[in-house]
Scaffold this active site. Structure first.
Site, PDB file in Angstrom:
ATOM      1  CG  ASP A 119      -0.926  -2.502   6.989  1.00  0.00           C
ATOM      2  OD1 ASP A 119      -1.758  -1.875   7.674  1.00  0.00           O
ATOM      3  OD2 ASP A 119      -1.199  -3.552   6.383  1.00  0.00           O
TER       4      ASP A 119
ATOM      5  CE1 TYR B 182      13.035 -13.689   2.193  1.00  0.00           C
ATOM      6  CE2 TYR B 182      11.591 -15.597   2.010  1.00  0.00           C
ATOM      7  CZ  TYR B 182      12.110 -14.424   1.480  1.00  0.00           C
ATOM      8  OH  TYR B 182      11.688 -13.998   0.256  1.00  0.00           O
TER       9      TYR B 182
ATOM     10  CE  LYS C 165       6.449 -13.981  -0.749  1.00  0.00           C
ATOM     11  NZ  LYS C 165       7.733 -14.469  -0.200  1.00  0.00           N
TER      12      LYS C 165
HETATM   13  P1  13P Z   1      -0.776  -6.549   3.637  1.00  0.00           P
HETATM   14  O1  13P Z   1       0.635  -7.055   3.737  1.00  0.00           O
HETATM   15  O2  13P Z   1      -0.946  -5.514   2.580  1.00  0.00           O
HETATM   16  O3  13P Z   1      -1.248  -6.092   4.997  1.00  0.00           O
HETATM   17  O4  13P Z   1      -1.683  -7.753   3.179  1.00  0.00           O
HETATM   18  C1  13P Z   1      -1.753  -8.887   3.935  1.00  0.00           C
HETATM   19  C2  13P Z   1      -2.608  -9.951   3.352  1.00  0.00           C
HETATM   20  O5  13P Z   1      -2.514 -11.059   3.794  1.00  0.00           O
HETATM   21  C3  13P Z   1      -3.557  -9.645   2.268  1.00  0.00           C
HETATM   22  O6  13P Z   1      -4.302 -10.741   1.849  1.00  0.00           O
HETATM   23 MG    MG Z   2      -2.520  -5.017   5.994  1.00  0.00          MG
HETATM   24 MG    MG Z   3      -0.052  -3.665   2.455  1.00  0.00          MG
END
Ligand code: 13P
Ligand code: MG
Ligand code: MG
Ligand code: 13P
Length: 389
Positions: free
Chosen positions: A12, A234, A237
């Site tokens: 990203d 950790y 996500k």
């Molecule tokens: P991403 O990990 O896709 O950048 O999304 C982050 C987020 O907090 C979306 O609500």
């Molecule tokens: Mg993002």
């Molecule tokens: Mg993303």
């Protein structure tokens, strides 16, 4: 026999707007650089695409897995795309790349990688799955179904070449250890682990010894890099990607796609802190909208050409056969959203990326009183509940 490596490296480098989607100029920048690298012979072929705000580089090369040349090429592409993202004022430019461009969550530790080296078969069908707003454990259920569930993959029962089952490499993200389990004999143990998808993730799948394909060449690879690279922390996500080889002793393409007809619940939606259904979509619809989601998965199919070109992609979920899954995902989205800040829509405390709780607890310091003491007081006075105050 040709040894080849397929790599998906994703990052990203900036969302347009917020965390919604990827600006076309970022993809163009990546395409130009990879075309140069391909012309120079550094890689054989490539495909650039996106899902949500993640820029995905799908590459075919002869350098092997973990090759510095290929990884640094990808890193250069992401750095250049980050510059474009900054010029465009995109959100969280360099989010997964530069630790000084922190966009409000704990990510920012490096790109995600799924790659595998294998001996190319005469025809080599390979599928790339790209997810946004979720975590690597989101692949546990579909990969299990593809390679171990006979109710999903008919070939496990009726094709002698699949009948012996497969070997799963499972990582324990907390302990930084891995274990190998074979199906069907270890199915229950495997499910006991991978059902806890925030801790145990399928990293690779291999043919077993008896299989006609080499048992040391993976047929599945899932990105889990950030989960172990971040010392002592950790960071679960991380929007994941996976590569899956198909046919001739492996699940057919349709068996590889079948599990995505069920939009199962995954973690990582809105602020990395919510559960929601994963919606299979074509690239055209791979933009996150509602509540920054719902989480999406794109499935792209290729054949590896004899000259080591990627023939494709076929955009597999851009198809009415997945309409019901999308409709179900929308229904489940409505249902989950109605929980607002309540679990199990919102993740349990220890899994949330964001939390105000420590601050709230601090603000309430001195206002907490023992319920045990109160209960004994109440007992002693034998007052009714209504009279406690
Ligand atoms: P991403 O990990 O896709 O950048 O999304 C982050 C987020 O907090 C979306 O609500
Ligand atoms: Mg993002
Ligand atoms: Mg993303
Ligand atoms: P293969 O064994 O050649 O992969 O064929 C299986 C198949 O595609 C059935 O649908």
């Amino acid at each position: 026999m040709t040894e080849v490596t397929a790599s998906i490296i994703k990052c990203d480098v900036g969302g347009w707007p917020g965390h919604s989607t990827t600006h076309p100029d970022l993809e163009e920048t990546a395409r130009e650089q990879l075309a140069d690298a391909s012309n120079a012979g550094a890689i054989e072929d490539f495909h650039v695409t996106h899902v949500g705000d993640d820029l995905n580089l799908i590459m075919l090369h002869r350098e092997g897995a973990d090759a510095e040349a290929v990884h640094s090429l990808a890193y250069d592409v992401f750095e250049e795309a980050t510059e474009v993202a900054k010029e465009l004022g995109l959100y969280g430019a360099g989010q997964d790349l530069l630790s000084d461009a922190f966009s409000g969550n704990v990510r920012g530790m490096g790109p995600g990688v799924a790659e595998m080296s294998f001996t190319k078969r005469t025809s080599e069908p390979i599928l790339a799955f790209l997810m946004d707003k979720t975590e690597p454990g989101a692949f546990n259920l579909p990969i299990y179904k593809m390679f171990a569930d006979p109710f999903s993959t008919a070939g496990l029962v009726i094709d002698p070449n699949l009948h012996q089952g497969f070997r799963f490499e499972v990582w324990d993200i907390q302990e930084h250890e891995r274990v190998f389990l074979e199906t069907p004999e270890d199915s229950y143990k495997l499910l006991a682990l991978i059902g806890a998808k925030e801790r145990f993730v399928i990293k690779r799948v291999y043919p077993k010894e008896a299989h006609k394909l080499p048992s040391d060449e993976p047929v599945v690879a899932v990105s889990t890099e950030k989960l172990v690279d971040v010392a002592g922390e950790y960071v679960g996500k991380d929007d994941p990607v996976a590569l899956v080889r198909a046919q001739s002793g492996l699940p057919a393409v349709g068996e590889v796609l079948e599990p995505f007809s069920f939009p199962h619940l995954v973690s990582g939606w809105m602020r990395g802190s919510h559960n929601g259904p994963i919606m299979p979509v074509g690239v055209e619809d791979a933009d996150c909208t509602r509540f920054d989601g719902p989480p999406r998965v794109v499935g792209l199919g290729f054949n590896v050409h004899n000259e080591l070109e990627l023939t494709g992609p076929v955009d597999h979920f851009d198809d009415p056969a997945f309409d019901n899954a999308r409709e179900k995902a929308n229904e489940v989205t409505d249902y989950m959203r109605q929980h607002g800040p309540f679990e199990p829509h919102r993740l349990p405390l220890e899994e949330m990326e964001y939390t105000t709780l420590p601050g709230i607890l601090e603000s309430l310091e001195g206002q907490w009183h023992s319920v045990d003491a109160e209960a004994s007081e109440v007992d002693a006075e034998t007052v009714t509940v209504g009279e406690v105050e």
